[in-house]
Design a protein around this motif. Structure first.
Motif, short mmCIF file in Angstrom:
data_model
loop_
_atom_site.label_atom_id
_atom_site.label_comp_id
_atom_site.label_asym_id
_atom_site.label_seq_id
_atom_site.Cartn_x
_atom_site.Cartn_y
_atom_site.Cartn_z
N LEU A 7 -5.87 -10.86 2.65
CA LEU A 7 -6.58 -9.80 1.85
C LEU A 7 -7.17 -8.83 2.49
CD1 LEU A 7 -7.70 -12.08 -1.14
CD2 LEU A 7 -6.01 -10.22 -1.18
N LYS A 8 -7.91 -9.49 3.93
CA LYS A 8 -8.61 -8.47 4.45
C LYS A 8 -7.54 -7.42 5.25
CE LYS A 8 -11.68 -8.35 8.40
NZ LYS A 8 -12.18 -8.91 9.78
N LYS A 9 -6.44 -8.07 5.81
CA LYS A 9 -5.52 -7.21 6.28
C LYS A 9 -4.91 -6.02 5.46
CE LYS A 9 -4.42 -9.83 10.32
NZ LYS A 9 -4.45 -8.98 11.69
N ARG A 10 -4.77 -6.58 4.22
CA ARG A 10 -4.22 -5.80 3.16
C ARG A 10 -5.18 -4.68 2.72
NH1 ARG A 10 -4.28 -5.74 -2.68
NH2 ARG A 10 -2.08 -5.20 -3.20
N GLU A 11 -6.34 -4.98 2.67
CA GLU A 11 -7.62 -3.87 2.45
C GLU A 11 -7.56 -2.79 3.44
OE1 GLU A 11 -11.13 -5.54 1.02
OE2 GLU A 11 -12.22 -3.76 1.98
N GLU A 12 -7.32 -3.45 4.78
CA GLU A 12 -7.47 -2.46 5.89
C GLU A 12 -6.03 -1.53 5.89
OE1 GLU A 12 -9.80 -5.63 8.84
OE2 GLU A 12 -7.70 -5.01 9.25
N THR A 13 -5.19 -2.27 5.35
CA THR A 13 -3.58 -1.40 5.37
C THR A 13 -4.02 -0.38 4.38
OG1 THR A 13 -2.74 -3.28 6.45
CG2 THR A 13 -1.06 -1.59 5.35
N MET A 14 -4.34 -0.65 3.13
CA MET A 14 -4.32 0.16 2.23
C MET A 14 -5.40 1.44 2.53
SD MET A 14 -4.32 -2.37 -0.94
CE MET A 14 -4.52 -0.96 -2.29
N GLU A 15 -6.44 1.09 3.31
CA GLU A 15 -7.46 2.28 3.71
C GLU A 15 -6.48 3.25 4.72
OE1 GLU A 15 -10.78 0.47 5.41
OE2 GLU A 15 -11.34 -0.31 3.40
N GLN A 16 -5.90 2.41 5.77
CA GLN A 16 -5.00 3.41 6.54
C GLN A 16 -3.98 4.23 5.73
OE1 GLN A 16 -3.50 0.57 9.49
NE2 GLN A 16 -5.69 0.39 10.38
N ARG B 261 5.84 3.12 7.74
CA ARG B 261 5.82 1.74 8.35
C ARG B 261 4.65 1.08 7.94
NH1 ARG B 261 5.33 2.24 14.84
NH2 ARG B 261 5.28 -0.08 15.04
N GLU B 262 3.40 1.95 7.68
CA GLU B 262 2.31 0.99 7.12
C GLU B 262 2.50 0.70 5.64
OE1 GLU B 262 -0.94 0.39 8.09
OE2 GLU B 262 -0.21 0.90 9.92
N PHE B 263 3.50 1.30 4.68
CA PHE B 263 3.65 1.05 3.46
C PHE B 263 4.64 -0.13 3.38
CE2 PHE B 263 6.15 1.13 -0.73
CZ PHE B 263 4.91 1.31 -1.38
#
Length: 131
Positions: A22-31, A78-80
């Protein structure tokens, strides 16, 4: 195949990796949001690139703008894709008893690897054999 007897992570381990995902997911969504903004700013219909392109009509400058748009789009894509991997991992950590075990050899994936790559399905040895 190794370690088939005590298959499955404990509820505490699953909760921990769920939080990691969940933490990595949140960071990824911000990026993703930042990259989307960068992509939109570099799009031919708006942003500072349009202003720069109108100011400088040299073909090299226009080519640079196009290259920057392609790069921004590639990074966004790539992030998506990474976000989709994290979503799948979130589903697996909640529902798949095999989460945390290598799909190739069946061995337990070390916690350190799952901390860094929580969406992985392979241990390092098997992943290094995959081309």
């Amino acid at each position: 195949m190794a370690d088939k007897k005590n298959k499955g992570l404990t509820a505490k381990e699953r909760q921990h990796f769920r939080e990691v995902i969940l933490k990595k997911r949140e960071e990824t969504m911000e990026q993703l949001d930042e990259k989307r903004q960068a992509f939109m700013d570099n799009s031919p219909t708006g942003g500072s690139a349009q202003i720069d392109s109108n100011y400088a009509y040299h073909m090299a400058d226009v080519g640079t703008d196009a290259q920057e748009r392609e790069k921004a789009f590639m990074h966004y894509t790539r992030e998506f894709k990474y976000l989709n991997y994290l979503n799948e991992a979130l589903n697996r950590v909640d529902n798949d008893p095999e989460y945390g075990f290598c799909v190739e050899c069946g061995s337990r994936i070390p916690n350190e690897r799952l901390e860094e790559v929580p969406h992985t399905r392979h241990c390092v040895n098997c992943k290094s054999k995959i081309k």
